[in-house]
Design a protein around this motif. Sequence first.
Motif, mmCIF file in Angstrom:
data_model
loop_
_atom_site.group_PDB
_atom_site.id
_atom_site.type_symbol
_atom_site.label_atom_id
_atom_site.label_comp_id
_atom_site.label_asym_id
_atom_site.label_seq_id
_atom_site.Cartn_x
_atom_site.Cartn_y
_atom_site.Cartn_z
ATOM 1 N N ALA A 149 0.843 -1.195 0.000
ATOM 2 C CA ALA A 149 0.000 0.000 0.000
ATOM 3 C C ALA A 149 0.880 1.247 0.000
ATOM 4 O O ALA A 149 2.017 1.236 0.474
ATOM 5 N N VAL A 150 0.330 2.332 -0.531
ATOM 6 C CA VAL A 150 1.024 3.622 -0.521
ATOM 7 C C VAL A 150 0.589 4.387 0.719
ATOM 8 O O VAL A 150 -0.602 4.432 1.038
ATOM 9 N N ARG A 151 1.556 5.010 1.409
ATOM 10 C CA ARG A 151 1.240 5.735 2.640
ATOM 11 C C ARG A 151 2.186 6.926 2.776
ATOM 12 O O ARG A 151 3.235 6.991 2.105
ATOM 13 N N PRO A 152 1.853 7.889 3.624
ATOM 14 C CA PRO A 152 2.741 9.041 3.832
ATOM 15 C C PRO A 152 4.063 8.586 4.460
ATOM 16 O O PRO A 152 4.108 7.579 5.174
ATOM 17 N N LEU A 205 4.767 1.924 0.574
ATOM 18 C CA LEU A 205 5.526 2.704 -0.399
ATOM 19 C C LEU A 205 5.191 4.182 -0.266
ATOM 20 O O LEU A 205 4.053 4.550 0.046
ATOM 21 N N ILE A 206 6.180 5.044 -0.545
ATOM 22 C CA ILE A 206 5.910 6.480 -0.526
ATOM 23 C C ILE A 206 5.241 6.925 -1.824
ATOM 24 O O ILE A 206 4.656 8.000 -1.892
ATOM 25 N N ASP A 207 5.320 6.082 -2.847
ATOM 26 C CA ASP A 207 4.724 6.371 -4.145
ATOM 27 C C ASP A 207 4.550 5.024 -4.852
ATOM 28 O O ASP A 207 5.405 4.145 -4.715
ATOM 29 N N PRO A 208 3.479 4.845 -5.608
ATOM 30 C CA PRO A 208 3.249 3.533 -6.223
ATOM 31 C C PRO A 208 4.307 3.122 -7.239
ATOM 32 O O PRO A 208 4.420 1.945 -7.578
ATOM 33 N N THR A 209 5.100 4.076 -7.729
ATOM 34 C CA THR A 209 6.109 3.759 -8.749
ATOM 35 C C THR A 209 7.540 3.822 -8.220
ATOM 36 O O THR A 209 8.487 3.673 -8.991
#
Length: 415
Positions: A288-291, A320-324
Motif C-alpha cells: 500500500a502507498v502511505r505518507p 511505499l511512498i509512491d506507487p512507482t
Amino acid sequence: MLLTPEGRALLHEVRDTDPARELAVATRLRREHPAELVSAALGQARLRQRAAAKFGAEDAGRMFFTPNGVEQSTRASVAAYRAGRLKELGVTSVADLCCGIGGDAIALARAGIRVLAVDRDPLTAATARANAEALGLTALIEVREADVTEVNTAGYDAVFVDPARRGGRGRVFDPEAYSPPLSWAITAARGAPRAALKVAPGIPHEAVPGDAEAEWISDGGDVKEAVLWFGTGLPAAPSRPGPGPDSEPGSDSEPGSDSEPDPGPGAVRATLLPGPRTLLSRGLPDPAVRPPGRYLYEPDGAVIRAHLVAEVAERLDGGLIDPTIAYVTADEHRPTPYATAYEITDRLPFNVKKLKALLRERQVGTLTVKKRGSAVEPEELRRKALPKPHGSASVTVFLTRVAGAPTMLLGHPVR
C-alpha cells in the motif's frame, strides 16, 4: 611468450610497477629483453592490478588476463557462491560453456567439481588453461578450444553457460543478441540434468522461462548478475567419482535464510553477498502507498531487480511512498539485511534554495544525494546546494516523489 622462464621472471620483476613509472621501467628493461616481451609483461601487470578487485590480490598476482577477460569475468565471491550451490545440488561435473579466462571454472574446481571449460577464442582458451595451471587446478579443469554449440555435454551432471553480452558497440541488452543467444542457452540447459545460465541483471521477468528459477545476486550492495537455474527442484544428483580430491559439501546459505534451499521452477529469489542471505518471492501484491513515516528503507538492488520489495515491506510493516518508487517507509525501525534504513528528519517540496539554507543552518559539511524517480542529477544538486562545507554535520537527501509530487526527504543512516 609470458609462459617462458624469461617471461615469468619478467612478470615477477614488474608486478608492482607504478603506472607513472612504466615508461622508465620499460626503457630500462628493453636493454636486456625483447621490446615485445617487456610490453607484454607490463600490460599483464596492469591487468593483474585491475583484476585484484575481482579475484583478490593473491590469485590475481598468479593468473593471466586479457582486457576483455578482466572486464567480463565473474567476481570470485559470486562464482564461489554459485559453485557452492551446484555442489549442494549433488553436482560433481560441469560443462562450463563460454568459460572466458576461467574464473567460474576455478570456483567450480575449488568446490571439488570436475570442469570442462570451453571457449572458441584461441587466446581466451589459452588464458583459461594457463590460469588452471597457475592455480594448481589442472587435475579438475580440462580446457577445450571449440564452438560451444558443437560440444556434447551428455556426460556431465550440469551445464553452466555465460553468454557474451558485449559486442562491437558495447553492452548488449537484447538476450537474443547474446553470443550464443539466450534461446540456445535455454535449450542446452533443458538438455542437462541441472543448469545455470548467467544473464544480465536487467533481463525482463517476462523473458524468464516458466521452468526456470530466477535469482538476482548482489555483492556488497552492488547487483552483479542474474542466474536462471534449471533442475533445482530435483532430488540431489547421485554422486559420481571424478578425478582429483573430493571436497566436503558446504552450505550456500547461513542460518536465517528466508527460503527453502532449492524451491524449483518458477521461483524468484534475491541473494545478497557476503552471507549469503536469500529472500524468496511469495507472490505478494504491491504494498500500500502511505505518507512517509519516521524511517525510510532503501531495498538492496537485487531485491528490487527480483521484484521482491513487497516481501521486504511486509517484514517492516511498511508501505511505499509512491506507487512507482521502490522506497519503503515505516514508523518503527526493524533491522533487515535486505534494505538500508534511514531516519527521516525533514520532508520538503523540491526547492534548491530551501535546501541550501537548511544545510547552512545545520552546519552541514557532507551531503549524500540519492535519487529515485527524479530527473535531477545528484552531483548537480550537491554542487548547487552545498558549494562549500559549513561544518562537520552530514545529511542524506533523497530526491524522489511522494504521492506523485517531487519531494526531498532528509535524514541519516540508522547505525
